[in-house]
Design a protein around this motif. Sequence first.
Motif, PDB file in Angstrom:
ATOM      1  N   LYS A   1       0.838  -1.223   0.000  1.00 12.95           N
ATOM      2  CA  LYS A   1       0.000   0.000   0.000  1.00 12.95           C
ATOM      3  C   LYS A   1       0.866   1.264   0.000  1.00 12.95           C
ATOM      4  N   MET A   2       2.024   1.163   0.635  1.00 13.87           N
ATOM      5  CA  MET A   2       2.930   2.302   0.737  1.00 13.87           C
ATOM      6  C   MET A   2       3.414   2.756  -0.637  1.00 13.87           C
ATOM      7  N   MET A   3       3.417   1.836  -1.606  1.00 13.44           N
ATOM      8  CA  MET A   3       3.907   2.170  -2.946  1.00 13.44           C
ATOM      9  C   MET A   3       2.958   3.109  -3.695  1.00 13.44           C
ATOM     10  N   ILE A   4       1.688   3.142  -3.290  1.00  7.78           N
ATOM     11  CA  ILE A   4       0.704   3.957  -4.024  1.00  7.78           C
ATOM     12  C   ILE A   4       1.021   5.456  -3.897  1.00  7.78           C
ATOM     13  N   PRO A   5       1.118   6.005  -2.655  1.00  9.47           N
ATOM     14  CA  PRO A   5       1.491   7.427  -2.572  1.00  9.47           C
ATOM     15  C   PRO A   5       2.884   7.711  -3.137  1.00  9.47           C
ATOM     16  N   LEU A   6       3.785   6.714  -3.045  1.00  7.79           N
ATOM     17  CA  LEU A   6       5.122   6.911  -3.607  1.00  7.79           C
ATOM     18  C   LEU A   6       5.053   7.089  -5.128  1.00  7.79           C
ATOM     19  N   LEU A   7       4.237   6.280  -5.781  1.00 10.88           N
ATOM     20  CA  LEU A   7       4.055   6.424  -7.234  1.00 10.88           C
ATOM     21  C   LEU A   7       3.397   7.760  -7.578  1.00 10.88           C
ATOM     22  N   LYS A   8       2.418   8.159  -6.740  1.00 18.14           N
ATOM     23  CA  LYS A   8       1.759   9.458  -6.964  1.00 18.14           C
ATOM     24  C   LYS A   8       2.776  10.591  -6.852  1.00 18.14           C
ATOM     25  N   TYR A   9       3.706  10.466  -5.882  1.00 22.76           N
ATOM     26  CA  TYR A   9       4.743  11.500  -5.738  1.00 22.76           C
ATOM     27  C   TYR A   9       5.645  11.526  -6.969  1.00 22.76           C
ATOM     28  N   LYS A  10       6.025  10.345  -7.426  1.00 22.05           N
ATOM     29  CA  LYS A  10       6.917  10.285  -8.599  1.00 22.05           C
ATOM     30  C   LYS A  10       6.265  10.916  -9.827  1.00 22.05           C
ATOM     31  N   LEU A  11       4.951  10.767  -9.938  1.00 21.74           N
ATOM     32  CA  LEU A  11       4.228  11.311 -11.092  1.00 21.74           C
ATOM     33  C   LEU A  11       3.962  12.813 -10.960  1.00 21.74           C
ATOM     34  N   THR A  12       3.656  13.271  -9.746  1.00 19.50           N
ATOM     35  CA  THR A  12       3.205  14.661  -9.578  1.00 19.50           C
ATOM     36  C   THR A  12       4.238  15.572  -8.922  1.00 19.50           C
ATOM     37  N   LYS A  13       5.195  14.957  -8.178  1.00 15.99           N
ATOM     38  CA  LYS A  13       6.189  15.709  -7.377  1.00 15.99           C
ATOM     39  C   LYS A  13       5.529  16.558  -6.290  1.00 15.99           C
TER      40      LYS A  13
ATOM     41  N   LYS B   1      12.550  12.647   1.195  1.00 15.24           N
ATOM     42  CA  LYS B   1      12.469  13.276  -0.131  1.00 15.24           C
ATOM     43  C   LYS B   1      13.774  13.061  -0.910  1.00 15.24           C
ATOM     44  N   ASP B   2      14.904  13.243  -0.228  1.00 14.72           N
ATOM     45  CA  ASP B   2      16.204  13.048  -0.876  1.00 14.72           C
ATOM     46  C   ASP B   2      16.330  11.601  -1.390  1.00 14.72           C
ATOM     47  N   SER B   3      15.890  10.665  -0.559  1.00 19.68           N
ATOM     48  CA  SER B   3      15.960   9.251  -0.933  1.00 19.68           C
ATOM     49  C   SER B   3      15.109   8.963  -2.179  1.00 19.68           C
ATOM     50  N   PHE B   4      13.886   9.508  -2.196  1.00 18.72           N
ATOM     51  CA  PHE B   4      12.993   9.296  -3.344  1.00 18.72           C
ATOM     52  C   PHE B   4      13.521   9.986  -4.602  1.00 18.72           C
ATOM     53  N   ASP B   5      14.032  11.205  -4.426  1.00 17.19           N
ATOM     54  CA  ASP B   5      14.435  12.016  -5.589  1.00 17.19           C
ATOM     55  C   ASP B   5      15.770  11.584  -6.193  1.00 17.19           C
ATOM     56  N   HIS B   6      16.724  11.224  -5.326  1.00 20.69           N
ATOM     57  CA  HIS B   6      18.105  11.110  -5.793  1.00 20.69           C
ATOM     58  C   HIS B   6      18.750   9.731  -5.688  1.00 20.69           C
TER      59      HIS B   6
ATOM     60  N   LYS C   1       4.804  12.755   2.533  1.00 24.08           N
ATOM     61  CA  LYS C   1       4.293  12.613   3.902  1.00 24.08           C
ATOM     62  C   LYS C   1       3.406  11.373   4.013  1.00 24.08           C
ATOM     63  N   GLU C   2       2.530  11.189   3.014  1.00 24.69           N
ATOM     64  CA  GLU C   2       1.628  10.025   3.016  1.00 24.69           C
ATOM     65  C   GLU C   2       2.419   8.710   3.020  1.00 24.69           C
ATOM     66  N   THR C   3       3.467   8.661   2.214  1.00 25.46           N
ATOM     67  CA  THR C   3       4.294   7.450   2.145  1.00 25.46           C
ATOM     68  C   THR C   3       4.987   7.206   3.482  1.00 25.46           C
ATOM     69  N   ALA C   4       5.589   8.267   4.017  1.00 30.66           N
ATOM     70  CA  ALA C   4       6.337   8.142   5.276  1.00 30.66           C
ATOM     71  C   ALA C   4       5.424   7.772   6.443  1.00 30.66           C
ATOM     72  N   LEU C   5       4.165   8.186   6.375  1.00 33.96           N
ATOM     73  CA  LEU C   5       3.226   7.900   7.468  1.00 33.96           C
ATOM     74  C   LEU C   5       2.987   6.400   7.668  1.00 33.96           C
ATOM     75  N   PHE C   6       3.142   5.621   6.611  1.00 33.03           N
ATOM     76  CA  PHE C   6       3.016   4.172   6.761  1.00 33.03           C
ATOM     77  C   PHE C   6       4.068   3.647   7.741  1.00 33.03           C
ATOM     78  N   MET C   7       5.235   4.297   7.719  1.00 30.22           N
ATOM     79  CA  MET C   7       6.321   3.848   8.598  1.00 30.22           C
ATOM     80  C   MET C   7       6.319   4.567   9.938  1.00 30.22           C
ATOM     81  N   ALA C   8       5.775   5.802   9.956  1.00 29.95           N
ATOM     82  CA  ALA C   8       5.858   6.625  11.169  1.00 29.95           C
ATOM     83  C   ALA C   8       4.620   6.545  12.057  1.00 29.95           C
TER      84      ALA C   8
END
Length: 286
Positions: free
Chosen positions: A163-175, A203-208, A181-188
């Motif tokens: 489920k965590m991959m869904i907001p991550l994909l949305k971030y990759k598509l929309t930035k 953000k650095d991890s996702f972006d770079h 935050k939504e992705t990180a909330l699964f872990m936090a």
Amino acid sequence: MSIYKTQYGREMSLKLYDAQLKKLDYSCKDVYVHTSFGRTHIIETGNLSGEPLLVFHGGNSTTAYNLLMYRFLLKDFHIYAVDIIGHPGKSDEVILSSNNYDYGKWASDVISGLGFDKIACFGVSYGGGVLAKLMCIAPEKVEKSVLIVPSGINNAFPISTVKMMIPLLKYKLTKKEKYIKETALFMAIKEEILDKDTLDMVKDSFDHVKTKVGMPSNVSEQLMQQCNAPSLIMAGEKDCLFPARKVLPRAKKIIPNGTVHMLKGCGHMHMMPEREKKMIVDFLSV
């Protein structure tokens, strides 16, 4: 092969690393050791007259961020905070398999490279898995071990990680940063845990960074049985990656001299409660 997506990404990642290190307000010395897997960078910091402590950070993250999260260790201990090889930081970009014991051999080389016969160790998440592999490969080099929300003991990848991959994909598509935050909330679990340093790191991890999904695999009971070092294992009750209900019973079974403790109400990302901070410092100080 670079662990970063681009050269610009590498520069941005290291810029954040240095900025987060500055926030510690402790002098930091760069130390490099040679291992059979490549050159490894270590930050020497903390209380230089304290007991030495080798610290392993979480995966797709940095030792600078990890030191910020566990800065309570700096007052008492002479910290050697290592950049895990193949992860963001200043060590060689050599990717080791997380499915065998190479990370244990690498960590053993780091201890020798620093000039220690044995040393107390502290590992978080991926770094906990690296430490678990070290305990199996070179038990004589581990004086004490603290494993926080560790991989490598009893990994569980339940449906929530998919489920965590869904907001991550949305971030990759929309930035749009709200998806970070939504992705990180699964872990936090709790929003107040997602402070600026944590969100900057995610953000650095996702972006770079070319994100690594594989975690250090579960260690063998037979190998772990050889490690008699006093060990403290803490796992989060609501951790979606390595839940306490899975990690702690197996830790109890396979680690001969282990003490297990549940971080009540905590997810994988957490702010260590004061009581547990004291427990860790007391354990390492005895």
